[in-house]
Design an enzyme around this catalytic site. Sequence first.
Site, PDB file in Angstrom:
ATOM      1  CD  GLU A   1     -35.809 188.997 -34.337  1.00  0.00           C
ATOM      2  OE1 GLU A   1     -34.603 188.950 -34.050  1.00  0.00           O
ATOM      3  OE2 GLU A   1     -36.461 190.073 -34.349  1.00  0.00           O
TER       4      GLU A   1
ATOM      5  CE1 TYR B   1     -36.333 188.886 -25.164  1.00  0.00           C
ATOM      6  CE2 TYR B   1     -37.873 190.417 -24.140  1.00  0.00           C
ATOM      7  CZ  TYR B   1     -36.577 190.032 -24.413  1.00  0.00           C
ATOM      8  OH  TYR B   1     -35.536 190.774 -23.928  1.00  0.00           O
ATOM      9  N   GLY B   2     -41.630 185.575 -27.508  1.00  0.00           N
ATOM     10  CA  GLY B   2     -43.027 185.136 -27.524  1.00  0.00           C
ATOM     11  C   GLY B   2     -43.286 183.718 -27.084  1.00  0.00           C
TER      12      GLY B   2
ATOM     13  CG  ASP C   1     -39.259 194.290 -30.456  1.00  0.00           C
ATOM     14  OD1 ASP C   1     -40.240 193.873 -29.816  1.00  0.00           O
ATOM     15  OD2 ASP C   1     -38.876 193.740 -31.503  1.00  0.00           O
ATOM     16  CB  SER C   2     -37.889 190.481 -28.292  1.00  0.00           C
ATOM     17  OG  SER C   2     -38.697 190.475 -29.448  1.00  0.00           O
TER      18      SER C   2
ATOM     19  CB  CYS D   1     -46.610 190.491 -32.916  1.00  0.00           C
ATOM     20  SG  CYS D   1     -44.837 190.150 -32.932  1.00  0.00           S
ATOM     21  CB  THR D   2     -43.656 195.491 -32.795  1.00  0.00           C
ATOM     22  OG1 THR D   2     -42.716 194.663 -32.102  1.00  0.00           O
ATOM     23  CG2 THR D   2     -44.523 196.219 -31.801  1.00  0.00           C
ATOM     24  CG  HIS D   3     -40.993 190.728 -34.788  1.00  0.00           C
ATOM     25  ND1 HIS D   3     -40.940 191.241 -33.516  1.00  0.00           N
ATOM     26  CD2 HIS D   3     -39.746 190.248 -35.048  1.00  0.00           C
ATOM     27  CE1 HIS D   3     -39.717 191.076 -33.033  1.00  0.00           C
ATOM     28  NE2 HIS D   3     -38.976 190.478 -33.942  1.00  0.00           N
TER      29      HIS D   3
ATOM     30  CB  CYS E   1     -41.892 194.255 -27.365  1.00  0.00           C
ATOM     31  SG  CYS E   1     -41.923 192.466 -27.238  1.00  0.00           S
ATOM     32  CG  ASN E   2     -48.069 193.836 -29.167  1.00  0.00           C
ATOM     33  OD1 ASN E   2     -49.131 194.380 -28.920  1.00  0.00           O
ATOM     34  ND2 ASN E   2     -47.346 194.156 -30.234  1.00  0.00           N
ATOM     35  CB  THR E   3     -44.097 189.332 -26.117  1.00  0.00           C
ATOM     36  OG1 THR E   3     -44.547 189.000 -27.437  1.00  0.00           O
ATOM     37  CG2 THR E   3     -43.989 188.080 -25.288  1.00  0.00           C
TER      38      THR E   3
END
Length: 276
Positions: free
Chosen positions: A160, A43-44, A11-12, A194-196, A74-76
């Site tokens: 983040e 990244y988004g 993931d980012s 979004c995994t966040h 990570c979806n992005t």
Amino acid sequence: MAQQAPIGVFDSGYGGLTILSSIRKLLPQYDYIYLGDNARSPYGTRSFDVIKDFTLQAVRFLFEQGCPLVILACNTASAKALREIQQRYLPTCEDPTRRVLGVIRPTVEALEATSQSGHIGILATPGTVSAHSYLLEVQKLLPHLSIYEHACPMWVPLVENGESQSEGADYFVKREIDAVMQHHPEIDALVLACTHYPLLRPKIEHYLPEGVQLIAQGELVASSLQDYLHRHPEMEVRLSTGGGIEYLTTECADRFGNLASIFISEEVKARRIKID
Ligand code: DGL
């Protein structure tokens, strides 16, 4: 037979930990390497080409560690880079039998059962929304559903920066939920694409109108991986089974460990690595 090795999860930043937790819960027998590109996250809001390059670098790194299978948690990255990696990079790489899987397809496959109204909102990063990956995938697989993609540009930076529980987060969470529900009141299911975002879940639930279901991806991705490994025994035998986990980050290892421990409620000792 080639040496057995861990599953790579990328993931980012911290978001993929939400996917990793679900995967480890369902498939605790395997070893895992988690890589967060925290130094270059988020990244988004980055351009298509940059996300593609960064994701490919991460996949290469995990392949170099021996991982025969990498999950883009990570979806992005899945939206912007997965197709290119699967169609162009993998066939020409050193070992074309390696595989990279994303999170969008398993999520879309599960949407059928989630909505009564047939109107579903997709909350995602600007990068995922601009790629329209959810819209395209739903049009292909479930064309009777109506999809509304909505970008939440501030949600990843909040996570983040360790601000997901703060009062400041309430403002940005409420703003996006209100915006999407006011424009499309017929929505009865919202996907955290979004995994966040699961890290903001208590706040999202707080501002969600009654009767709207929230869909997180962790369990969907985990059961899709389980299914994939059943269908691909040739991959399953390449995975090492010690139940171990290694955490890697491109940022400061101590900071990663401290923040990650909050999100996955276990002690995380990370190692800093460089990718390029
Ligand atoms: N967690 C990632 C996703 O699922 C992206 C976060 C970012 O913007 O870096 O889209």
